[in-house]
Design an enzyme around this catalytic site. Structure first.
Site, PDB file in Angstrom:
ATOM      1  N   HIS A 150       0.805  -1.222   0.000  1.00  0.00           N
ATOM      2  CA  HIS A 150       0.000   0.000   0.000  1.00  0.00           C
ATOM      3  C   HIS A 150       0.835   1.268   0.000  1.00  0.00           C
ATOM      4  O   HIS A 150       0.302   2.360  -0.182  1.00  0.00           O
ATOM      5  CB  HIS A 150      -0.925  -0.003   1.214  1.00  0.00           C
ATOM      6  CG  HIS A 150      -1.759  -1.247   1.304  1.00  0.00           C
ATOM      7  ND1 HIS A 150      -1.480  -2.258   2.201  1.00  0.00           N
ATOM      8  CD2 HIS A 150      -2.831  -1.658   0.592  1.00  0.00           C
ATOM      9  CE1 HIS A 150      -2.357  -3.226   2.037  1.00  0.00           C
ATOM     10  NE2 HIS A 150      -3.178  -2.906   1.067  1.00  0.00           N
TER      11      HIS A 150
ATOM     12  N   HIS B  75      -6.757   4.655   5.692  1.00  0.00           N
ATOM     13  CA  HIS B  75      -6.197   3.595   4.849  1.00  0.00           C
ATOM     14  C   HIS B  75      -4.719   3.882   4.611  1.00  0.00           C
ATOM     15  O   HIS B  75      -4.332   5.028   4.349  1.00  0.00           O
ATOM     16  CB  HIS B  75      -6.954   3.536   3.518  1.00  0.00           C
ATOM     17  CG  HIS B  75      -6.681   2.299   2.718  1.00  0.00           C
ATOM     18  ND1 HIS B  75      -5.516   2.136   1.990  1.00  0.00           N
ATOM     19  CD2 HIS B  75      -7.408   1.167   2.525  1.00  0.00           C
ATOM     20  CE1 HIS B  75      -5.551   0.958   1.374  1.00  0.00           C
ATOM     21  NE2 HIS B  75      -6.678   0.358   1.692  1.00  0.00           N
TER      22      HIS B  75
ATOM     23  N   GLU C  20      -2.779   3.350   2.163  1.00  0.00           N
ATOM     24  CA  GLU C  20      -2.446   3.948   0.871  1.00  0.00           C
ATOM     25  C   GLU C  20      -2.704   5.447   0.883  1.00  0.00           C
ATOM     26  O   GLU C  20      -1.903   6.235   0.364  1.00  0.00           O
ATOM     27  CB  GLU C  20      -3.246   3.282  -0.249  1.00  0.00           C
ATOM     28  CG  GLU C  20      -2.870   3.814  -1.621  1.00  0.00           C
ATOM     29  CD  GLU C  20      -3.717   3.238  -2.745  1.00  0.00           C
ATOM     30  OE1 GLU C  20      -3.919   3.954  -3.743  1.00  0.00           O
ATOM     31  OE2 GLU C  20      -4.172   2.089  -2.622  1.00  0.00           O
TER      32      GLU C  20
ATOM     33  N   CYS D  81      -6.711   1.052 -10.010  1.00  0.00           N
ATOM     34  CA  CYS D  81      -5.847   0.079 -10.676  1.00  0.00           C
ATOM     35  C   CYS D  81      -6.650  -0.846 -11.584  1.00  0.00           C
ATOM     36  O   CYS D  81      -7.846  -1.059 -11.405  1.00  0.00           O
ATOM     37  CB  CYS D  81      -5.026  -0.701  -9.650  1.00  0.00           C
ATOM     38  SG  CYS D  81      -5.806  -2.194  -9.012  1.00  0.00           S
TER      39      CYS D  81
ATOM     40  N   SER E  50      -6.311  -9.405  -3.179  1.00  0.00           N
ATOM     41  CA  SER E  50      -5.265  -9.910  -2.286  1.00  0.00           C
ATOM     42  C   SER E  50      -5.567 -11.309  -1.780  1.00  0.00           C
ATOM     43  O   SER E  50      -5.015 -11.744  -0.764  1.00  0.00           O
ATOM     44  CB  SER E  50      -5.097  -8.952  -1.093  1.00  0.00           C
ATOM     45  OG  SER E  50      -6.332  -8.692  -0.462  1.00  0.00           O
TER      46      SER E  50
END
Length: 343
Positions: free
Chosen positions: A93, A143, A145, A213, A286
């Site tokens: 991340h 988060h 990220e 992404c 993930s």
């Protein structure tokens, strides 16, 4: 949460709903960035021996984390918990520059497993901050990220949690404002947030390329198609996995009559299957495929042995390992160096 192994025969085949089937979304599961990060920890353990420290969860999946812990990885919240001189891996991340500096100050041997697509967003943040833009970062507070991206441009970032947050946003200069986003968000919700932001700030600039992404987008497109025909959708993924949680929401928004997220097949409840003919199955970016296969085995016991793959895209992207792990101690290149896990 400890793993509860799949127990075959736990779910019963109760007749009465007509033909039963599973629509299995493709693509699903591991993306290139996750694959790279997990292999980086595995390779670091092989190369340097246990323990290898990892800041935060390497990826947001409880099974992956617990498996790596058993091999000798130690997960910490901050680098000040890592003994001086130790190896530490930064998660997929990403981290803020302040974390990199803190690791250096402690003499840690850092291995950066940040997903290259997250690194791209970091570079965008640096560039726009250098040009004195105010960055409206669409993402979830807390988060990792988001914290990493915001840390690249201190004083220039305002967090936007979603469409409902837009009305409260104030900017210094409406002529110099740009949006960026967390890479694992709902595509539809992000675009709605951008639309509302642009209504308030007509000069809002776009990033040079889409921040969400490819894997997040592909999994959402696949589950949209599956959900149209599903009485129930089951998403394999952990509760702190943003993209897994979004898949449940996307399924419900696109026709699924019900949708649930599970870490393991053992969490599926018999009552979820009442009056269900078609079950959609997918997994977050993930999630290792073994967990999906365990779920399919349990569903087969309940009569859902007919599995139809619904493929909406092919994925062949791979990322090279962090530079510290591409060669062994003798200098020979690792077989996984330029493409993650051996396939």
């Amino acid at each position: 949460m400890p793993r509860v192994p799949s127990v075959r025969g736990r779910l019963k085949d109760i007749p009465g709903v007509g033909p039963k089937r599973v629509l299995l979304a493709a693509p699903r599961g591991y993306c290139a960035g996750v694959d790279r990060a997990v292999v980086a920890v595995e390779k670091a353990l092989e190369r340097y021996g246990a323990p290898v420290y990892v800041r935060k969860q390497i990826v947001h999946n409880i099974h992956v984390v617990s498996t790596l812990e058993k091999r000798g990885a130690i997960f910490v919240d901050e680098v000040d918990e890592v003994p001086e001189g130790s190896h530490v891996v930064f998660s997929a991340h990403g981290v803020a520059p302040s974390v990199v500096q803190a690791a250096s100050d402690r003499g840690l041997l850092a291995i950066d497993a940040t997903c290259p697509l997250v690194t791209k967003v970091h570079r965008e943040a640096v560039r726009f901050a250098r040009d004195d833009y105010e960055i409206l970062l669409i993402g979830h507070a807390g988060h990792e990220e988001v914290e990493g991206t915001a840390g690249e441009a201190p004083g220039h970032v305002t967090l936007v949690n979603g469409p409902d947050d837009v009305d409260r946003i104030e900017v210094r200069d409406p002529e110099r404002v740009v949006w960026l986003s967390q890479t694992t968000l709902s595509v539809d919700e992000t675009m709605e947030t951008v639309r509302l932001l642009r209504e308030r700030f007509p000069k809002l600039a776009d990033p040079p390329s889409d921040d969400i992404c490819y894997a997040t987008q592909n999994r959402q497109v696949a589950i949209k198609k599956v959900a149209q025909d599903a009485d129930l959708v089951i998403v394999v993924g952990s509760s702190n996995s943003s993209n897994s949680v979004r898949l449940v929401e996307v399924a419900l928004e696109n026709g699924a009559k019900a949708a649930h997220r599970v870490d393991y097949a053992s969490e599926v409840k018999q009552e979820w299957l009442d009056d269900v003919s078609t079950i959609g199955v997918t997994s977050g970016a993930s999630v290792p495929e073994v967990l999906v296969q365990e779920l399919l085995g349990d569903l087969a016991d309940a009569g859902y042995g007919d599995v139809e793959i619904v493929e909406t895209a092919e994925e062949d992207l791979v990322f090279s390992l962090p530079k510290e792990l591409r060669h062994d101690e003798s200098g020979a290149q690792d077989a996984r160096a330029l493409g993650g896990r051996a396939r």
